[in-house]
Design a protein around this motif. Structure first.
Motif, PDB file in Angstrom:
ATOM      1  N   GLY A 130       6.635  37.355  85.799  1.00  0.00           N
ATOM      2  CA  GLY A 130       7.367  38.606  85.608  1.00  0.00           C
ATOM      3  C   GLY A 130       8.116  38.650  84.294  1.00  0.00           C
ATOM      4  O   GLY A 130       8.131  39.679  83.613  1.00  0.00           O
ATOM      5  N   ARG A 131       8.736  37.525  83.919  1.00  0.00           N
ATOM      6  CA  ARG A 131       9.450  37.486  82.641  1.00  0.00           C
ATOM      7  C   ARG A 131       8.492  37.707  81.483  1.00  0.00           C
ATOM      8  O   ARG A 131       8.822  38.387  80.498  1.00  0.00           O
ATOM      9  CB  ARG A 131      10.170  36.142  82.465  1.00  0.00           C
ATOM     10  CG  ARG A 131      11.344  35.925  83.381  1.00  0.00           C
ATOM     11  CD  ARG A 131      12.296  34.855  82.878  1.00  0.00           C
ATOM     12  NE  ARG A 131      11.642  33.607  82.560  1.00  0.00           N
ATOM     13  CZ  ARG A 131      11.498  32.590  83.393  1.00  0.00           C
ATOM     14  NH1 ARG A 131      11.936  32.697  84.632  1.00  0.00           N
ATOM     15  NH2 ARG A 131      10.914  31.470  83.014  1.00  0.00           N
ATOM     16  N   ARG A 132       7.292  37.152  81.583  1.00  0.00           N
ATOM     17  CA  ARG A 132       6.322  37.322  80.506  1.00  0.00           C
ATOM     18  C   ARG A 132       5.792  38.749  80.454  1.00  0.00           C
ATOM     19  O   ARG A 132       5.596  39.303  79.368  1.00  0.00           O
ATOM     20  CB  ARG A 132       5.188  36.308  80.676  1.00  0.00           C
ATOM     21  CG  ARG A 132       5.591  34.921  80.239  1.00  0.00           C
ATOM     22  CD  ARG A 132       4.657  33.844  80.728  1.00  0.00           C
ATOM     23  NE  ARG A 132       4.960  32.558  80.099  1.00  0.00           N
ATOM     24  CZ  ARG A 132       5.959  31.762  80.477  1.00  0.00           C
ATOM     25  NH1 ARG A 132       6.717  32.114  81.497  1.00  0.00           N
ATOM     26  NH2 ARG A 132       6.182  30.612  79.849  1.00  0.00           N
ATOM     27  N   VAL A 133       5.566  39.355  81.599  1.00  0.00           N
ATOM     28  CA  VAL A 133       5.160  40.772  81.614  1.00  0.00           C
ATOM     29  C   VAL A 133       6.242  41.617  80.946  1.00  0.00           C
ATOM     30  O   VAL A 133       5.958  42.465  80.087  1.00  0.00           O
ATOM     31  CB  VAL A 133       4.909  41.258  83.051  1.00  0.00           C
ATOM     32  CG1 VAL A 133       4.708  42.776  83.074  1.00  0.00           C
ATOM     33  CG2 VAL A 133       3.695  40.569  83.660  1.00  0.00           C
ATOM     34  N   ALA A 134       7.490  41.378  81.328  1.00  0.00           N
ATOM     35  CA  ALA A 134       8.598  42.145  80.750  1.00  0.00           C
ATOM     36  C   ALA A 134       8.697  41.924  79.255  1.00  0.00           C
ATOM     37  O   ALA A 134       8.938  42.856  78.474  1.00  0.00           O
ATOM     38  CB  ALA A 134       9.909  41.750  81.441  1.00  0.00           C
ATOM     39  N   ARG A 135       8.506  40.681  78.816  1.00  0.00           N
ATOM     40  CA  ARG A 135       8.620  40.358  77.388  1.00  0.00           C
ATOM     41  C   ARG A 135       7.528  41.037  76.579  1.00  0.00           C
ATOM     42  O   ARG A 135       7.786  41.585  75.493  1.00  0.00           O
ATOM     43  CB  ARG A 135       8.529  38.839  77.214  1.00  0.00           C
ATOM     44  CG  ARG A 135       9.011  38.342  75.872  1.00  0.00           C
ATOM     45  CD  ARG A 135       9.239  36.853  75.939  1.00  0.00           C
ATOM     46  NE  ARG A 135       8.072  36.097  75.502  1.00  0.00           N
ATOM     47  CZ  ARG A 135       7.902  34.805  75.768  1.00  0.00           C
ATOM     48  NH1 ARG A 135       8.780  34.163  76.489  1.00  0.00           N
ATOM     49  NH2 ARG A 135       6.836  34.173  75.324  1.00  0.00           N
ATOM     50  N   ILE A 136       6.302  41.024  77.094  1.00  0.00           N
ATOM     51  CA  ILE A 136       5.203  41.646  76.358  1.00  0.00           C
ATOM     52  C   ILE A 136       5.374  43.159  76.330  1.00  0.00           C
ATOM     53  O   ILE A 136       5.140  43.801  75.296  1.00  0.00           O
ATOM     54  CB  ILE A 136       3.855  41.254  76.991  1.00  0.00           C
ATOM     55  CG1 ILE A 136       3.623  39.746  76.852  1.00  0.00           C
ATOM     56  CG2 ILE A 136       2.711  42.003  76.316  1.00  0.00           C
ATOM     57  CD1 ILE A 136       2.440  39.239  77.654  1.00  0.00           C
ATOM     58  N   LEU A 137       5.788  43.740  77.443  1.00  0.00           N
ATOM     59  CA  LEU A 137       6.047  45.186  77.468  1.00  0.00           C
ATOM     60  C   LEU A 137       7.135  45.547  76.467  1.00  0.00           C
ATOM     61  O   LEU A 137       7.001  46.509  75.705  1.00  0.00           O
ATOM     62  CB  LEU A 137       6.464  45.619  78.878  1.00  0.00           C
ATOM     63  CG  LEU A 137       5.352  45.711  79.923  1.00  0.00           C
ATOM     64  CD1 LEU A 137       5.945  45.837  81.326  1.00  0.00           C
ATOM     65  CD2 LEU A 137       4.435  46.906  79.639  1.00  0.00           C
ATOM     66  N   MET A 138       8.219  44.773  76.463  1.00  0.00           N
ATOM     67  CA  MET A 138       9.313  45.023  75.523  1.00  0.00           C
ATOM     68  C   MET A 138       8.822  44.917  74.084  1.00  0.00           C
ATOM     69  O   MET A 138       9.168  45.750  73.231  1.00  0.00           O
ATOM     70  CB  MET A 138      10.434  44.023  75.785  1.00  0.00           C
ATOM     71  CG  MET A 138      11.619  44.132  74.822  1.00  0.00           C
ATOM     72  SD  MET A 138      12.589  42.613  74.752  1.00  0.00           S
ATOM     73  CE  MET A 138      11.452  41.510  73.893  1.00  0.00           C
ATOM     74  N   SER A 139       8.006  43.899  73.808  1.00  0.00           N
ATOM     75  CA  SER A 139       7.483  43.714  72.453  1.00  0.00           C
ATOM     76  C   SER A 139       6.584  44.867  72.024  1.00  0.00           C
ATOM     77  O   SER A 139       6.383  45.101  70.827  1.00  0.00           O
ATOM     78  CB  SER A 139       6.704  42.399  72.366  1.00  0.00           C
ATOM     79  OG  SER A 139       7.535  41.301  72.642  1.00  0.00           O
ATOM     80  N   SER A 140       6.039  45.591  73.021  1.00  0.00           N
ATOM     81  CA  SER A 140       5.195  46.753  72.738  1.00  0.00           C
ATOM     82  C   SER A 140       6.007  48.030  72.605  1.00  0.00           C
ATOM     83  O   SER A 140       5.442  49.118  72.450  1.00  0.00           O
ATOM     84  CB  SER A 140       4.158  46.920  73.860  1.00  0.00           C
ATOM     85  OG  SER A 140       3.343  45.774  73.972  1.00  0.00           O
ATOM     86  N   GLY A 141       7.342  47.921  72.690  1.00  0.00           N
ATOM     87  CA  GLY A 141       8.221  49.078  72.549  1.00  0.00           C
ATOM     88  C   GLY A 141       8.516  49.803  73.841  1.00  0.00           C
ATOM     89  O   GLY A 141       9.109  50.880  73.833  1.00  0.00           O
ATOM     90  N   CYS A 142       8.118  49.215  74.956  1.00  0.00           N
ATOM     91  CA  CYS A 142       8.323  49.834  76.264  1.00  0.00           C
ATOM     92  C   CYS A 142       9.741  49.536  76.767  1.00  0.00           C
ATOM     93  O   CYS A 142      10.258  48.427  76.590  1.00  0.00           O
ATOM     94  CB  CYS A 142       7.288  49.286  77.248  1.00  0.00           C
ATOM     95  SG  CYS A 142       7.279  50.077  78.869  1.00  0.00           S
ATOM     96  N   ARG A 143      10.366  50.498  77.410  1.00  0.00           N
ATOM     97  CA  ARG A 143      11.643  50.271  78.085  1.00  0.00           C
ATOM     98  C   ARG A 143      11.348  49.619  79.439  1.00  0.00           C
ATOM     99  O   ARG A 143      10.509  50.110  80.187  1.00  0.00           O
ATOM    100  CB  ARG A 143      12.410  51.576  78.269  1.00  0.00           C
ATOM    101  CG  ARG A 143      12.710  52.287  76.952  1.00  0.00           C
ATOM    102  CD  ARG A 143      13.486  53.575  77.158  1.00  0.00           C
ATOM    103  NE  ARG A 143      12.809  54.495  78.071  1.00  0.00           N
ATOM    104  CZ  ARG A 143      11.805  55.288  77.730  1.00  0.00           C
ATOM    105  NH1 ARG A 143      11.333  55.260  76.493  1.00  0.00           N
ATOM    106  NH2 ARG A 143      11.252  56.091  78.618  1.00  0.00           N
ATOM    107  N   VAL A 144      12.052  48.539  79.755  1.00  0.00           N
ATOM    108  CA  VAL A 144      11.685  47.725  80.913  1.00  0.00           C
ATOM    109  C   VAL A 144      12.880  47.488  81.829  1.00  0.00           C
ATOM    110  O   VAL A 144      13.928  47.004  81.383  1.00  0.00           O
ATOM    111  CB  VAL A 144      11.117  46.360  80.480  1.00  0.00           C
ATOM    112  CG1 VAL A 144      10.626  45.578  81.704  1.00  0.00           C
ATOM    113  CG2 VAL A 144       9.988  46.528  79.465  1.00  0.00           C
ATOM    114  N   LYS A 145      12.694  47.824  83.099  1.00  0.00           N
ATOM    115  CA  LYS A 145      13.648  47.442  84.134  1.00  0.00           C
ATOM    116  C   LYS A 145      13.181  46.106  84.725  1.00  0.00           C
ATOM    117  O   LYS A 145      12.074  46.012  85.248  1.00  0.00           O
ATOM    118  CB  LYS A 145      13.717  48.495  85.233  1.00  0.00           C
ATOM    119  CG  LYS A 145      14.291  49.834  84.778  1.00  0.00           C
ATOM    120  CD  LYS A 145      14.355  50.825  85.942  1.00  0.00           C
ATOM    121  CE  LYS A 145      14.950  52.146  85.499  1.00  0.00           C
ATOM    122  NZ  LYS A 145      15.021  53.121  86.631  1.00  0.00           N
ATOM    123  N   VAL A 146      14.009  45.081  84.601  1.00  0.00           N
ATOM    124  CA  VAL A 146      13.712  43.773  85.170  1.00  0.00           C
ATOM    125  C   VAL A 146      14.352  43.734  86.552  1.00  0.00           C
ATOM    126  O   VAL A 146      15.573  43.722  86.680  1.00  0.00           O
ATOM    127  CB  VAL A 146      14.248  42.645  84.269  1.00  0.00           C
ATOM    128  CG1 VAL A 146      13.991  41.282  84.901  1.00  0.00           C
ATOM    129  CG2 VAL A 146      13.597  42.724  82.892  1.00  0.00           C
TER     130      VAL A 146
END
Length: 284
Positions: A130-146
């Motif tokens: 989950g942390r890696r999914v969130a990190r990659i999404l964030m790196s793509s400019g996506c706003r992420v709720k963890v």
């Protein structure tokens, strides 16, 4: 000169899955070791970098696996510390398929949305995948709720991913009643929790007017999102596009083989979450 891959596993028995995947990825000689630790890995790495000249080291590479993702990450750091000057080989860390699975999930989401203009909720966002999914999404400019049952754990995960990012938001979901708040304004939902943990139902997600893509990375019933099937691959259920673990898994395996092949292009590459995701660009 043969392509040799050192398969370093933190578990007592090296993974047969990782070994077969390496061979299918084009490895000609596979050397598998179990019970690898930051202490005993040094001699293994030195054996890899001192037996061939720097000009030939691109024909040697290292794969780090195991069921303990945090232990594998620590092992990766120790391996990199052992390199010096031109005496190094390319390395891939993908314990429990964490980086290839997370990358494949984000690629699937990106097929239907422009990630830099989207928002996501990652259930099980405090876990290693989950942390890696969130990190990659964030790196793509996506706003992420963890998302976690505990707000403190969600906050700690956000700090571990990137303490300064304004794109990360820690969120607690301690009961099904919290789902409406969590899903509000979210375009993508990714369930990345442990096996057997159910977060919500697809029917409940359909009550949110914003959710367009739902991805469940758990292949073991009960699934994280009830109503998604493990074999779903861009299956449309109303307005939501659904992916199950096996639906993501085909791309994950192609990416795994692709990165194994890339390891032997130079002796300087390190494939972690971000670089593995970048490698997936050719497979979209």
């Amino acid at each position: 000169m043969k392509r040799i891959l050192l398969h370093l596993d933190t578990d007592p028995q090296p993974s047969s899955f990782d070994a077969i995947s390496a061979i299918d990825g084009g490895v000609e000689q596979l050397l598998s070791y179990g019970n690898v630790t930051p202490v005993n890995v040094v001699s293994l790495v030195q054996g890899a970098i001192f037996t061939r000249s720097p000009n030939d080291l691109q024909n040697t590479a290292i794969f780090i696996g195991g069921s303990d993702i945090d232990a594998a990450q620590t092992l990766l750091e120790r391996v990199r510390e052992t390199f010096f000057g031109p005496m190094r080989v390319s390395v891939m860390m993908d314990a429990s398929g964490c980086n290839t699975t997370a990358s494949a999930a984000v690629v699937c989401a990106g097929r239907h949305l422009k990630l830099s203009e989207s928002s996501a909720a990652v259930f099980g966002g405090t876990g290693p995948v989950g942390r890696r999914v969130a990190r990659i999404l964030m790196s793509s400019g996506c706003r992420v709720k963890v998302v976690s049952r505990s707000l403190d754990r969600a906050r700690a995960a956000c700090a571990a991913i990137d303490s300064g990012s304004k794109l990360l938001q820690p969120v607690a979901m301690s009961s099904p009643e919290d789902l409406h708040t969590v899903a509000e304004g979210v375009d993508v939902v990714v369930a990345a929790g442990a096996a057997g943990v159910k977060f919500c139902s697809l029917k409940a997600l359909q009550a949110s007017s914003s959710v367009k893509v739902a991805i469940d990375l758990n292949a073991v019933p009960p699934l994280g999102i009830e109503g998604i099937e493990s074999g779903d691959k861009a299956r449309e259920v109303g307005r939501i596009v659904c992916y199950g673990a096996l639906g993501v898994g085909g791309l994950k395996m192609r990416l795994h083989h692709h990165v194994i092949d890339q390891l032997f292009e130079t002796n300087e590459q390190v494939f972690d979450a971000e670089t593995t995701f970048a490698a997936a660009g050719n497979l979209r």
